[in-house]
Design a protein around this motif. Structure first.
Motif, PDB file in Angstrom:
ATOM      1  N   SER A  53     -87.201 -52.354 -63.021  1.00  0.00           N
ATOM      2  CA  SER A  53     -88.136 -52.948 -63.981  1.00  0.00           C
ATOM      3  C   SER A  53     -87.596 -54.277 -64.503  1.00  0.00           C
ATOM      4  O   SER A  53     -88.313 -55.280 -64.574  1.00  0.00           O
ATOM      5  CB  SER A  53     -88.378 -51.990 -65.156  1.00  0.00           C
ATOM      6  OG  SER A  53     -88.981 -50.792 -64.726  1.00  0.00           O
ATOM      7  N   PRO A 211     -88.760 -40.915 -67.222  1.00  0.00           N
ATOM      8  CA  PRO A 211     -89.216 -41.673 -66.056  1.00  0.00           C
ATOM      9  C   PRO A 211     -89.194 -40.849 -64.775  1.00  0.00           C
ATOM     10  O   PRO A 211     -90.065 -40.988 -63.920  1.00  0.00           O
ATOM     11  CB  PRO A 211     -88.204 -42.831 -65.985  1.00  0.00           C
ATOM     12  CG  PRO A 211     -87.773 -43.020 -67.393  1.00  0.00           C
ATOM     13  CD  PRO A 211     -87.724 -41.646 -67.981  1.00  0.00           C
ATOM     14  N   GLU A 287     -94.357 -52.000 -71.480  1.00  0.00           N
ATOM     15  CA  GLU A 287     -95.350 -50.968 -71.180  1.00  0.00           C
ATOM     16  C   GLU A 287     -94.735 -49.818 -70.398  1.00  0.00           C
ATOM     17  O   GLU A 287     -95.027 -48.646 -70.660  1.00  0.00           O
ATOM     18  CB  GLU A 287     -96.520 -51.585 -70.396  1.00  0.00           C
ATOM     19  CG  GLU A 287     -97.404 -52.496 -71.238  1.00  0.00           C
ATOM     20  CD  GLU A 287     -98.415 -53.270 -70.410  1.00  0.00           C
ATOM     21  OE1 GLU A 287     -98.544 -52.954 -69.198  1.00  0.00           O
ATOM     22  OE2 GLU A 287     -99.071 -54.175 -70.959  1.00  0.00           O
ATOM     23  N   ARG A 288     -93.873 -50.152 -69.439  1.00  0.00           N
ATOM     24  CA  ARG A 288     -93.226 -49.101 -68.658  1.00  0.00           C
ATOM     25  C   ARG A 288     -92.290 -48.280 -69.543  1.00  0.00           C
ATOM     26  O   ARG A 288     -92.260 -47.051 -69.475  1.00  0.00           O
ATOM     27  CB  ARG A 288     -92.436 -49.715 -67.486  1.00  0.00           C
ATOM     28  CG  ARG A 288     -91.705 -48.668 -66.633  1.00  0.00           C
ATOM     29  CD  ARG A 288     -92.709 -47.661 -66.083  1.00  0.00           C
ATOM     30  NE  ARG A 288     -92.080 -46.458 -65.583  1.00  0.00           N
ATOM     31  CZ  ARG A 288     -91.832 -46.238 -64.297  1.00  0.00           C
ATOM     32  NH1 ARG A 288     -92.117 -47.146 -63.398  1.00  0.00           N
ATOM     33  NH2 ARG A 288     -91.304 -45.102 -63.913  1.00  0.00           N
ATOM     34  N   THR A 291     -94.182 -45.894 -71.820  1.00  0.00           N
ATOM     35  CA  THR A 291     -94.651 -44.716 -71.082  1.00  0.00           C
ATOM     36  C   THR A 291     -93.545 -43.686 -70.918  1.00  0.00           C
ATOM     37  O   THR A 291     -93.782 -42.476 -70.967  1.00  0.00           O
ATOM     38  CB  THR A 291     -95.166 -45.137 -69.687  1.00  0.00           C
ATOM     39  OG1 THR A 291     -96.235 -46.074 -69.847  1.00  0.00           O
ATOM     40  CG2 THR A 291     -95.651 -43.942 -68.893  1.00  0.00           C
ATOM     41  N   ASP A 292     -92.317 -44.170 -70.743  1.00  0.00           N
ATOM     42  CA  ASP A 292     -91.182 -43.293 -70.476  1.00  0.00           C
ATOM     43  C   ASP A 292     -90.355 -42.980 -71.721  1.00  0.00           C
ATOM     44  O   ASP A 292     -89.285 -42.382 -71.627  1.00  0.00           O
ATOM     45  CB  ASP A 292     -90.274 -43.943 -69.419  1.00  0.00           C
ATOM     46  CG  ASP A 292     -91.000 -44.137 -68.093  1.00  0.00           C
ATOM     47  OD1 ASP A 292     -91.867 -43.301 -67.775  1.00  0.00           O
ATOM     48  OD2 ASP A 292     -90.708 -45.106 -67.387  1.00  0.00           O
TER      49      ASP A 292
END
Length: 327
Positions: A53, A211, A287-288, A291-292
């Motif tokens: 990422s 994740p 954003e990633r 989410t995780d």
């Protein structure tokens, strides 16, 4: 012939500038080629997700490819030894984590490098909550039932991890220590391989980050029974913390940061830290991470160095008390 003092000083300054020019040029043109970002585990785990990422954003910002190279094996020693010997020019960096930086120095008798002398911290990238999961076939619906079942069947269950000194290995050994459970550790060469066996029911439990686990928990292929943070996490609001279950003070999370070989020029280190901070605040990464349930870092090198020292103090004690040894 007498040369005026002003001219002598001017010549001296010009000479000094000429000697310094190659170093200044090397720093100002970094990176002049692709940057190798080494990850000490196989593909498929939280470490790789964090690294890729950030690497994707750094590639855009720096105008050079920052590529992730997975180099598993030896509890992270293989990758660390490789990077310790790399040229200190900013074109080789490594993803450091709790195992390689805070546990191996106390778990392993011999390492071909010194984590405090042969590497220089750049910045903390992320902290990721540890989640404890079991295979649905295990006859336990929650954390208390799981602990009771393992105690009734000592040594019959196996748990997998991404490898010796991985975050999952340490979290499970810490959990075993405080609960008095006994399970057998099965180390793999990365989170991906160990999850394959857990999903197939060949192992019964594990600990990793959201994740890697999130999709399997949501689909019901794995059952989340606890989280290692002080507070519950947004992604699993109904899953209690270990501390809530009567083990006050229990806390364990995965964390990841960038390190470079010792001797890397300070200007390069500073720019790498600044660019990492920028990458961590890009929409793609935030954003990633959201989410995780990962918490982004990006602070100065001094802050990361102090954090590592604190973790070394905590885990040196846990390694001793839990008698954690390489399997």
């Amino acid at each position: 012939m007498n040369i005026p003092r002003r001219q002598v000083l001017a010549l001296g300054a010009a000479s000094a500038l000429g000697a310094a020019t190659p170093l200044l040029r090397a720093q100002s043109t970094w990176p002049s080629k692709p940057v190798r970002f080494v990850v000490p585990f196989a593909p498929g785990g939280t470490s790789e997700i964090v690294a890729r990422s950030v690497a994707a954003e750094l590639s855009k910002q720096l105008g050079q490819n920052v590529y992730v190279e997975n180099k598993p094996g030896g509890a992270g020693v293989t990758a660390m030894a490789d990077v310790a010997k790399a040229a200190p020019d900013g074109h080789t960096i490594i993803l450091g984590h709790v195992g390689t930086l805070a546990v191996n120095p106390y778990m392993l008798d011999n390492q071909p490098y010194n984590v405090d002398k042969d590497f220089v911290p750049v910045t903390l990238l992320a902290k990721v909550p540890n989640v404890f999961v079991i295979h649905p076939d295990v006859p336990a619906k929650n954390f208390q039932e799981f602990v009771a079942y393992v105690k009734k069947h000592p040594g019959e269950l196996n748990y997998g991890s991404a490898g010796n000194a991985s975050a999952g290995h340490l979290a499970m050994e810490y959990l075993k220590l405080v609960t008095g459970m006994f399970m057998t550790h099965i180390p793999y060469r990365g989170t991906g391989p160990q999850l394959a066996d857990l999903l197939a029911g060949r192992t019964q439990a594990s600990s990793a980050g959201m994740p890697a686990l999130g999709a399997y928990i949501r689909s019901g292929k794995l059952r989340a029974i606890a989280v290692g943070t002080h507070q519950r996490i947004a992604a699993l609001p109904d899953v209690p913390t270990v501390a809530e279950m009567g083990y006050k003070g229990f806390e364990t999370s995965q964390w990841y940061g960038i390190l470079a070989p010792a001797g890397t020029p300070p200007d390069i280190l500073k720019r790498l830290q600044e660019e990492s901070y920028k990458a961590l605040r890009s929409s793609a990464v935030t954003e990633r991470f959201a989410t995780d349930n990962a918490v982004g870092g990006g602070g100065p090198a001094s802050e990361f160095a102090a954090f590592i020292k604190g973790e070394q103090k905590v885990w040196s004690d846990i390694v001793k008390r839990a008698k954690i040894k390489p399997d």
